[in-house]
Design an enzyme around this catalytic site. Structure first.
Site, mmCIF file in Angstrom:
data_model
loop_
_atom_site.group_PDB
_atom_site.id
_atom_site.type_symbol
_atom_site.label_atom_id
_atom_site.label_comp_id
_atom_site.label_asym_id
_atom_site.label_seq_id
_atom_site.Cartn_x
_atom_site.Cartn_y
_atom_site.Cartn_z
ATOM 1 C CD GLU A 82 -2.803 -1.310 0.150
ATOM 2 O OE1 GLU A 82 -2.966 -0.314 -0.585
ATOM 3 O OE2 GLU A 82 -3.401 -2.383 -0.027
ATOM 4 C CB CYS A 104 -1.173 7.143 1.643
ATOM 5 S SG CYS A 104 -2.591 6.156 2.185
#
Length: 471
Positions: free
Chosen positions: A218, A252
């Site tokens: 990720e 993110c």
């Protein structure tokens, strides 16, 4: 507060204890998995005030309300989703058997992989630990977690809470520096999930490859926010600002840059300044705005902005307050006149700098997104259905929110993950359960079957049967 240091043999010993426990009970029943999930839920809910205080101390300041909203709530929601649906996810599922193989049967049996490793970043240290842990525990695995050295107070608190709530052979927490993380990633996990930067993701994948450990990465990248020609403009500005200022942009999936119709930059800047003032009045004394996590990250943001301005960009601060190194409070700044040669357009920003670009046609905006590495998130603001469908069909991203930012990550029935440079694999909900399971295919032969017709010696009967199969 120094993180706990672990030698390679000590870490391997702890890993081996988890592996041995997983082998003793390779497919735990749902009641055991549910019990672990309930203990994890209680850990989060019962200690949420202490968790918020520890994270705030690590950041220099983060509002407890922001931690409750962005970390505690989605952690609990994810656990509750798994508790509601996990028993169904575990069921053996029948699969079709080819006509010529009947009356045999086929099925898929989900089984735990064994020991799952989870590397947690500093920006959401609770949620990005508990989310993967939830999926791994629901799938029946043992779990080993490496917390970030940038959030040492939370890391130590979380380790102590886990030690009280779980046996050492159920969940083990590892704290330490970058060397500890490298040792951790070199362990022979049955699956390794890493959340962090693309650069470190390369290192994690290399380390995992030595053991042929499958990985879920990720990562991040530059997530665009496209304001379409038919957007509700003021609402788009508001939602982009909310997504960019949550955790001071240290997210993110935060909007990394904006693509606007040509001629709308000034309008966007004026609206953004109004929105920010309404969200954070009297910024100097506001307790709602998050600090930058470390002096190094603060200095990096200053350097990105300064370098862009030296190369011709214009900075448009959204507040009269200047960045404050003492408190690491960095008010958001729009950057116009940027180009791809600037660092701010090459690196994931991970902070409250927001480049604003313009496009003449929607094709130009789509082309710009597609000319760059595939992002972890894409945001589109538009009312016209045909335009929405066009952008959805012609772009590739890890996940999308339409007329919103960030919210797709909170949907437990949607997979969360990147694509290309923004990551590989996905988790959340049943997708996470499947990521951390071996979906074992099983073919069961019937006592009465025709397989004997296809064995040697290959004579006339075989030829007739093959003629039937291939007709």
């Amino acid at each position: 507060m120094a993180p706990e240091a672990l030698t390679q043999p000590a870490m391997r010993h702890r890993f081996d204890a988890l592996r041995a426990a997983s082998l003793r009970a390779q497919t735990p029943p749902w009641r055991e998995r549910a019990d672990r999930l309930k203990r994890l839920r209680a850990l989060v809910v019962d200690h949420r005030a202490a968790i918020a205080a520890a994270i705030s101390a690590d950041f220099h300041h983060r509002a407890a309300q922001e931690t409750e909203l962005a970390e505690v709530f989605p952690s609990v929601e994810g656990i509750d989703h798994a508790l509601r649906h996990g028993q169904r996810w575990m069921r053996v599922k029948r699969r079709a058997t080819g006509l010529w193989f009947k009356p045999a049967s086929s099925r898929v049996m989900p089984q735990p992989l064994g020991v799952v490793g989870i590397v947690v970043p500093w920006n959401y240290p609770l949620y990005l630990a508990v989310g993967p842990m939830t999926a791994a525990l629901a799938a029946g695995n043992r779990v080993m977690v490496k917390q970030s050295e940038f959030t040492p107070r939370f890391a130590e608190l979380f380790a102590s809470l886990v030690r009280k709530a779980f046996a050492e052979d159920e969940i083990d927490i590892v704290n330490g520096d970058a060397d500890t993380a490298r040792t951790f990633c070199a362990l022979p996990f049955d699956h390794l999930l890493f959340t962090g930067s693309t650069a470190v993701g390369h290192q994690v994948m290399r380390a995992a490859s030595e053991n042929l450990t499958p990985v879920t990465l990720e990562l991040g990248g530059k997530s665009p926010a496209i304001v379409g020609p038919g957007a509700n403009f003021d609402k788009a500005v508001e939602r982009i600002l909310v997504g960019k200022t949550l955790n001071a942009g240290q997210t993110c999936i935060a909007p990394d840059y904006v693509l606007l119709p040509e001629g709308q930059q000034q309008r966007f800047a004026e609206a953004a300044r109004r929105v920010f003032a309404s969200m954070y009045p009297r910024l100097e004394s506001s307790t709602d705005y998050t600090s930058i996590v470390s002096p190094r990250h603060f200095e990096r943001l200053q350097a990105l902005a300064a370098a862009a301005q030296q190369q011709g960009a214009t900075a448009l601060p959204l507040s009269d307050m200047a960045p404050d190194a003492a408190t690491r409070r960095f008010p958001p700044v729009l950057l116009t006149g940027v180009n791809d040669g600037m660092r701010v357009m090459q690196e994931e920003i991970f902070g409250p700098l927001l480049p604003v670009l313009t496009y003449r046609t929607l094709d130009e905006a789509i082309g710009y997104v597609n000319a760059h590495p595939r992002p972890l998130a894409l945001y589109l603001f538009e009312k016209d259905r045909a335009t929405i469908e066009r952008v959805m069909q012609q772009t590739v991203a890890g996940g999308v929110s339409i007329n919103e930012t960030l919210m797709h990550v909170a949907q437990d029935d949607l997979p969360f993950g990147g694509v290309g440079a923004s990551g590989m694999g996905a988790y959340h909900g049943e997708h996470g359960f499947q990521t951390f399971s071996k979906l074992k295919p099983i073919f069961q032969q019937s006592a009465f079957n025709g397989v004997g017709l296809f064995r040697p010696p290959y004579g006339k009967t075989f030829a007739r049967m093959m003629k039937l199969l291939l007709r």
